[in-house]
Scaffold this active site. Sequence first.
Site, mmCIF file in Angstrom:
data_model
loop_
_atom_site.group_PDB
_atom_site.id
_atom_site.type_symbol
_atom_site.label_atom_id
_atom_site.label_comp_id
_atom_site.label_asym_id
_atom_site.label_seq_id
_atom_site.Cartn_x
_atom_site.Cartn_y
_atom_site.Cartn_z
ATOM 1 N N LYS A 20 7.317 -9.858 2.794
ATOM 2 C CA LYS A 20 7.099 -8.789 3.771
ATOM 3 C C LYS A 20 7.384 -9.321 5.191
ATOM 4 O O LYS A 20 7.511 -10.538 5.386
ATOM 5 C CB LYS A 20 5.657 -8.279 3.647
ATOM 6 N N PHE A 68 -5.048 3.364 3.874
ATOM 7 C CA PHE A 68 -4.203 2.388 4.572
ATOM 8 C C PHE A 68 -2.710 2.647 4.374
ATOM 9 O O PHE A 68 -1.877 1.893 4.863
ATOM 10 C CB PHE A 68 -4.556 0.961 4.124
ATOM 11 N N ARG A 96 2.955 -12.600 -10.543
ATOM 12 C CA ARG A 96 1.706 -12.120 -9.925
ATOM 13 C C ARG A 96 0.687 -13.254 -9.832
ATOM 14 O O ARG A 96 -0.112 -13.313 -8.899
ATOM 15 C CB ARG A 96 1.115 -10.969 -10.746
ATOM 16 N N THR A 102 -4.639 -9.582 -4.435
ATOM 17 C CA THR A 102 -4.190 -8.744 -3.316
ATOM 18 C C THR A 102 -4.835 -9.159 -1.992
ATOM 19 O O THR A 102 -4.171 -9.273 -0.970
ATOM 20 C CB THR A 102 -4.521 -7.261 -3.623
ATOM 21 N N ARG A 113 -0.697 -16.326 -1.677
ATOM 22 C CA ARG A 113 -1.603 -15.674 -0.718
ATOM 23 C C ARG A 113 -2.819 -16.545 -0.417
ATOM 24 O O ARG A 113 -3.318 -16.553 0.714
ATOM 25 C CB ARG A 113 -2.035 -14.301 -1.255
ATOM 26 N N ASN A 123 -0.591 -9.795 3.824
ATOM 27 C CA ASN A 123 -0.653 -10.738 2.688
ATOM 28 C C ASN A 123 0.727 -11.231 2.243
ATOM 29 O O ASN A 123 0.905 -11.718 1.142
ATOM 30 C CB ASN A 123 -1.478 -10.156 1.534
ATOM 31 N N HIS A 126 5.093 -9.198 -1.842
ATOM 32 C CA HIS A 126 4.904 -8.148 -2.842
ATOM 33 C C HIS A 126 5.483 -8.614 -4.172
ATOM 34 O O HIS A 126 6.521 -9.278 -4.200
ATOM 35 C CB HIS A 126 5.643 -6.865 -2.429
HETATM 36 P P1 GDP Z 1 -0.574 -5.772 -4.555
HETATM 37 O O1 GDP Z 1 0.135 -5.234 -5.766
HETATM 38 O O2 GDP Z 1 -1.363 -7.018 -4.851
HETATM 39 O O3 GDP Z 1 0.368 -5.989 -3.373
HETATM 40 O O4 GDP Z 1 -1.666 -4.702 -4.111
HETATM 41 P P2 GDP Z 1 -1.627 -3.090 -4.128
HETATM 42 O O5 GDP Z 1 -0.452 -2.586 -4.882
HETATM 43 O O6 GDP Z 1 -2.981 -2.624 -4.530
HETATM 44 O O7 GDP Z 1 -1.453 -2.727 -2.587
HETATM 45 C C1 GDP Z 1 -0.220 -2.854 -1.946
HETATM 46 C C2 GDP Z 1 -0.427 -3.474 -0.599
HETATM 47 O O8 GDP Z 1 -1.250 -2.622 0.192
HETATM 48 C C3 GDP Z 1 -1.164 -4.810 -0.615
HETATM 49 O O9 GDP Z 1 -0.334 -5.910 -0.881
HETATM 50 C C4 GDP Z 1 -1.738 -4.867 0.771
HETATM 51 O O10 GDP Z 1 -0.757 -5.300 1.723
HETATM 52 C C5 GDP Z 1 -2.049 -3.402 1.058
HETATM 53 N N1 GDP Z 1 -3.455 -3.126 0.782
HETATM 54 C C6 GDP Z 1 -4.068 -3.048 -0.427
HETATM 55 N N2 GDP Z 1 -5.381 -2.797 -0.286
HETATM 56 C C7 GDP Z 1 -5.595 -2.703 1.050
HETATM 57 C C8 GDP Z 1 -6.757 -2.450 1.848
HETATM 58 O O11 GDP Z 1 -7.869 -2.261 1.344
HETATM 59 N N3 GDP Z 1 -6.580 -2.439 3.213
HETATM 60 C C9 GDP Z 1 -5.364 -2.630 3.790
HETATM 61 N N4 GDP Z 1 -5.262 -2.622 5.127
HETATM 62 N N5 GDP Z 1 -4.259 -2.889 3.075
HETATM 63 C C10 GDP Z 1 -4.368 -2.912 1.729
HETATM 64 MG MG MG Z 2 1.026 -3.372 -6.102
#
Ligand code: GDP
Ligand code: MG
Length: 162
Positions: A20, A68, A96, A102, A113, A123, A126
Amino acid sequence: MLQGQEAHAAEMERTFIAIKPDGVQRGQIAEIISRFERKGFKLVAIKLVVPSKDFAQKHYHDLKERPFFNGLCEFLSSGPVLAMVWEGEGVIKYGRKLIGATDPQKSEPGTIRGDLAVVVGRNIIHGSDGPETAKDEINLWFKPQELDSFISISIGTKLART
Ligand code: GDP
Ligand code: MG
């Protein structure tokens, strides 16, 4: 040794990984790529792109109800993203694992991360979360011909080794 169709199916597993804008701007490209390379996964496509906000919304469409979502899409489209396709047996799930949880506060040390990020909104990386999303995300970010040219190189490498 896996043979025939089984070996072929295992070798062809692919995932979409993106560094990212925060990861690119913080100079983490080489560090992240080297972790996937060291593990033994194969890079089959790579490009630096600045996605539009529309494109970011497509990429994160499954999160559109989350509070968010808007900030996340603004951020993903705020600068260069390094989009990649990695290939290898178990690459979706293990990718992963390399990435970590996450929320970087919950990611184990030793994960990308866990070692390189601090807050969930920044973070740095992706990774597709399953076979269906991997397929969809690869097709969203890459044209078939961008993948084809790399396939022939990887086949060449394999032939050279046998
Ligand atoms: P990932 O698959 O581990 O990247 O997580 P997700 O698919 O659940 O979410 C996508 C992205 O959204 C994450 O990598 C974070 O950058 C962001 N994100 C997820 N949860 C949160 C949250 O609670 N707050 C904020 N600000 N960003 C979030
Ligand atoms: Mg995801």
